[in-house]
Design a protein around this motif. Sequence first.
Motif, short mmCIF file in Angstrom:
data_model
loop_
_atom_site.label_atom_id
_atom_site.label_comp_id
_atom_site.label_asym_id
_atom_site.label_seq_id
_atom_site.Cartn_x
_atom_site.Cartn_y
_atom_site.Cartn_z
N MET A 126 0.83 -1.20 0.00
CA MET A 126 0.00 0.00 0.00
C MET A 126 0.87 1.26 0.00
N LYS A 127 1.91 1.26 0.84
CA LYS A 127 2.79 2.42 0.91
C LYS A 127 3.59 2.59 -0.38
N LYS A 128 4.13 1.50 -0.89
CA LYS A 128 4.97 1.59 -2.09
C LYS A 128 4.17 2.11 -3.28
N GLN A 129 2.94 1.66 -3.42
CA GLN A 129 2.10 2.08 -4.54
C GLN A 129 1.21 3.28 -4.18
N ASN A 130 1.33 3.73 -2.94
CA ASN A 130 0.62 4.92 -2.45
C ASN A 130 -0.87 4.85 -2.77
N TRP A 131 -1.50 3.78 -2.37
CA TRP A 131 -2.91 3.56 -2.68
C TRP A 131 -3.80 4.72 -2.25
N LEU A 132 -3.64 5.13 -1.00
CA LEU A 132 -4.57 6.12 -0.44
C LEU A 132 -4.57 7.41 -1.25
N TYR A 133 -3.41 7.84 -1.68
CA TYR A 133 -3.31 9.08 -2.47
C TYR A 133 -3.77 8.85 -3.90
N ASN A 134 -3.45 7.71 -4.45
CA ASN A 134 -3.77 7.44 -5.85
C ASN A 134 -5.23 7.07 -6.09
N TYR A 135 -5.99 6.91 -5.00
CA TYR A 135 -7.43 6.72 -5.17
C TYR A 135 -8.07 7.87 -5.94
N ARG A 136 -7.43 9.04 -5.95
CA ARG A 136 -8.06 10.24 -6.48
C ARG A 136 -8.21 10.26 -8.00
N THR A 137 -7.49 9.39 -8.71
CA THR A 137 -7.55 9.37 -10.17
C THR A 137 -8.19 8.07 -10.66
N ILE A 138 -8.76 8.12 -11.85
CA ILE A 138 -9.34 6.92 -12.44
C ILE A 138 -8.25 5.89 -12.69
N GLU A 139 -7.08 6.36 -13.12
CA GLU A 139 -5.97 5.44 -13.34
C GLU A 139 -5.57 4.74 -12.05
N GLY A 140 -5.50 5.51 -10.97
CA GLY A 140 -5.12 4.94 -9.69
C GLY A 140 -6.13 3.94 -9.18
N ILE A 141 -7.41 4.27 -9.27
CA ILE A 141 -8.45 3.36 -8.81
C ILE A 141 -8.50 2.12 -9.68
N SER A 142 -8.17 2.27 -10.95
CA SER A 142 -8.15 1.12 -11.86
C SER A 142 -7.07 0.12 -11.46
N LYS A 143 -5.93 0.64 -11.02
CA LYS A 143 -4.85 -0.25 -10.57
C LYS A 143 -5.26 -1.01 -9.31
N ILE A 144 -6.00 -0.33 -8.43
CA ILE A 144 -6.48 -1.00 -7.22
C ILE A 144 -7.44 -2.12 -7.61
N LEU A 145 -8.36 -1.84 -8.51
CA LEU A 145 -9.33 -2.84 -8.95
C LEU A 145 -8.63 -4.01 -9.64
N TRP A 146 -7.61 -3.70 -10.43
CA TRP A 146 -6.83 -4.75 -11.09
C TRP A 146 -6.15 -5.65 -10.05
N GLY A 147 -5.57 -5.01 -9.03
CA GLY A 147 -4.90 -5.77 -7.99
C GLY A 147 -5.88 -6.63 -7.19
N MET A 148 -7.07 -6.10 -6.92
CA MET A 148 -8.08 -6.87 -6.19
C MET A 148 -8.53 -8.07 -7.02
N ASN A 149 -8.68 -7.88 -8.32
CA ASN A 149 -9.05 -9.00 -9.18
C ASN A 149 -7.97 -10.08 -9.17
N LYS A 150 -6.72 -9.66 -9.17
CA LYS A 150 -5.61 -10.61 -9.13
C LYS A 150 -5.64 -11.40 -7.83
N ARG A 151 -5.98 -10.72 -6.72
CA ARG A 151 -6.03 -11.40 -5.42
C ARG A 151 -7.13 -12.45 -5.38
N THR A 152 -8.19 -12.25 -6.18
CA THR A 152 -9.27 -13.24 -6.23
C THR A 152 -9.04 -14.24 -7.36
N LYS A 153 -7.82 -14.22 -7.95
CA LYS A 153 -7.46 -15.13 -9.04
C LYS A 153 -8.40 -14.98 -10.24
N GLY A 154 -8.86 -13.76 -10.47
CA GLY A 154 -9.69 -13.46 -11.64
C GLY A 154 -11.17 -13.76 -11.47
#
Length: 210
Positions: A126-154
Motif C-alpha cells: 500500500m505504501k509503495k504504490q501509495n494507494w490512499l493518495y492514488n485513489y483520487r484518479t481513475i488510473e489509480g483506482i483502476s490499478k487497485i481494482l486490477w490488484g483486487m481481481n488478481k487477489r481473487t485469481k480473476g
Amino acid sequence: MNFLAHLYLAKDNPERKIGNFIADAIKGSNYVHLPIEIQKGIIHHRAIDTFTDTHEVVKQSKRRLHKRYGHFKAVIIDILYDHYLAKNWLEYSDTSLNTFTQDSYQLLHDNFDILPDKTQYLLPYMKKQNWLYNYRTIEGISKILWGMNKRTKGISQMDLAKEDLISNYQEFESDFNIFFIELQNFSNDYIQKDLASKILYKNKLPITFP
C-alpha cells in the motif's frame, strides 16, 4: 467504505484510526488483547460497514454495476466511493490528501508490531504504490481494482469495473455525495455519544480502562 474513508471517519484519534484500518483483518472478537481505543476503532468500523451495507443509496450504486460481479459488488462500491472522497478531499478536510495519507502510513508503520499478520503483509504494498493518495484518479483506482481481481485469481472480474465507473461516473458521484453526508453524520454521532458501557457489554470488551 474502504481504507481512506475509515481512516478519515476515525477523526483525530490515532488508536481509533488503527482500529478502523485493521478491522477487516480481525475475525469475531479476536481483538480483546488490543488497547481499548483500538478495540473501539474496530467496533466503529463495523458500525460504519453495517450502516453502509444497509443504506438505500449504496444499494442503488450496486445496481449500477454489471451483474457479473455478484457478491463482489459491495467491495467495488467501497473502492469507488473512496475514489470520490479522494478526488474531492478538500471539501472534507483542511489537511491536504498527501499530508493525511503520509501521516496515516507513518502511524501504521510506527505501530506495525500490533497490526494483524494480514495487515502487516498488505501495508508495504500500500505504501509503495501509495494507494490512499492514488485513489483520487481513475488510473489509480483502476490499478487497485486490477490488484483486487488478481487477489481473487480473476474470479471477481473487478478489473472490469473501470468500465462501469466511466460509464456511470456522474451517477456514482451523485450517489456518493448524498450518502457520505449521511455517513458522516452517523459516524460523528456514534463517536460523540457516550455509549462506551453499552458497546463494552455488547461486545464483551474489558470493562476496566487503562
